[in-house]
Scaffold this active site. Structure first.
Site, mmCIF file in Angstrom:
data_model
loop_
_atom_site.group_PDB
_atom_site.id
_atom_site.type_symbol
_atom_site.label_atom_id
_atom_site.label_comp_id
_atom_site.label_asym_id
_atom_site.label_seq_id
_atom_site.Cartn_x
_atom_site.Cartn_y
_atom_site.Cartn_z
ATOM 1 N N PRO A 2 41.531 39.629 38.722
ATOM 2 C CA PRO A 2 42.926 39.907 38.410
ATOM 3 C C PRO A 2 43.620 40.659 39.547
ATOM 4 C CG PRO A 2 41.433 40.893 36.774
ATOM 5 C CD PRO A 2 40.618 40.416 37.906
ATOM 6 N N GLU A 3 44.868 40.252 39.805
ATOM 7 C CA GLU A 3 45.670 40.895 40.842
ATOM 8 C C GLU A 3 46.768 41.744 40.187
ATOM 9 O OE1 GLU A 3 46.810 37.883 43.725
ATOM 10 O OE2 GLU A 3 45.046 36.699 43.233
#
Length: 266
Positions: A2-3
């Site tokens: 996840p960013e």
DNA sequence: AATGGGACCTGCGCGC
DNA sequence: TGCGCGCAGGTCCCAT
């Protein structure tokens, strides 16, 4: 993954779910994700504490506790936070006073859970650059100008700009029509301006969609993030470019799989 | 100093 | 069919 958009989504949902809740127990099912302290010490260090605040720094989360300490969470690639959870198949779970549970899952054991006395002085936090929404255009230009690095690895360099990873770097560069292997110093003022704008547009839209559920990412509730429907290049090797129909290319750039349109991006 | 590559991990999908 | 291999990528660490 996840960013920034995925972690921001989880951060907002954690605020709603957990602020003011008291941790009464910690289930250490597979505590290899606990770093820098023994799992038992972490458990003793958080028991009885109330969650006061949730903070996101780039791709990491900080849960500030009433005892002055903070839980540091980095999901890396396959980490998940799920609430309400079951405590069954997690690596670590937090049990709150109402018997509700937060599960910390992680298929690949890359994720990190730490208990910090002073999270602001934690080395990882200190090395982070400013976040995209904290950088004015003039500051952004200085980060890019004169750099010999290829633009895509530079966008992903957390010491330069914090929060952009492989997926969003690809989507941003497609929209800015910039080839991922362009040297940063070769970008014109006009290109830097477009790039700056697209970073904002893509990240804002992705946050509004709850992130991109590729691989294992899910929101706190277990729901999917819907930004994937706006992906133009990521994961689309060989499929026609939505603008010019040229098949999307996948190359290795800076050691990472990189998707782009070889005709639209120059 | 900047850059590149490997290590850390596991599950999945592909090819033989 | 079943096995083995490559691949996924955030970050750290080492070599050049």
């Amino acid at each position: 993954m996840p960013e920034l958009p995925e972690v921001e989504t989880i951060k907002r949902e954690l605020e709603t779910a957990l602020i003011g809740k008291k941790i009464v127990d910690v289930l250490l099912n597979n505590p290899r994700i606990v770093r820098g302290i023994s799992p038992g010490a972490l458990k003793q260090g958080v028991k009885g504490a109330v969650i006061r605040a949730i903070i996101r720094k780039a791709k990491s989360l900080i849960l500030e506790l009433s005892n002055g300490r903070a839980l540091f969470i980095h999901l890396k690639m396959t980490g998940q936070l799920v609430y309400p959870g079951t405590g069954q198949n997690s690596r670590v779970s937090f049990v709150f006073s109402g018997d509700d549970i937060l599960d910390f899952n992680d298929q690949r054991l890359f994720a990190e859970l730490r208990l910090l006395k002073d999270w602001r002085s934690f080395k990882f936090i200190q090395k982070l650059g400013l976040e995209p929404f904290e950088v004015p255009f003039t500051g952004f230009k200085k980060l890019i100008a004169g750099k010999k690095t290829k633009i895509k690895p530079l966008l992903m360099d957390q010491a330069c700009i914090a929060g952009i990873g492989n997926l969003y770097a690809a989507e941003i560069l497609f929209r800015a029509k910039i080839h991922p292997e362009r040297k940063a110093y070769s970008l014109t003022d006009g290109e830097i301006k477009v790039l700056f704008n697209e970073i904002g547009c893509v990240l804002r839209k992705a946050i509004a969609c709850g992130g991109s559920s590729v691989d294992t990412y899910v929101r706190l509730s277990g729901k999917r993030g819907e930004y994937i429907r706006y992906h133009k290049v990521y994961g689309r090797e060989g499929l026609p470019c939505c603008v010019c129909k040229t098949p999307i290319t996948r190359n290795i750039v800076g050691g990472r799989g990189t998707y782009f349109c070889r005709k639209c991006q120059t």
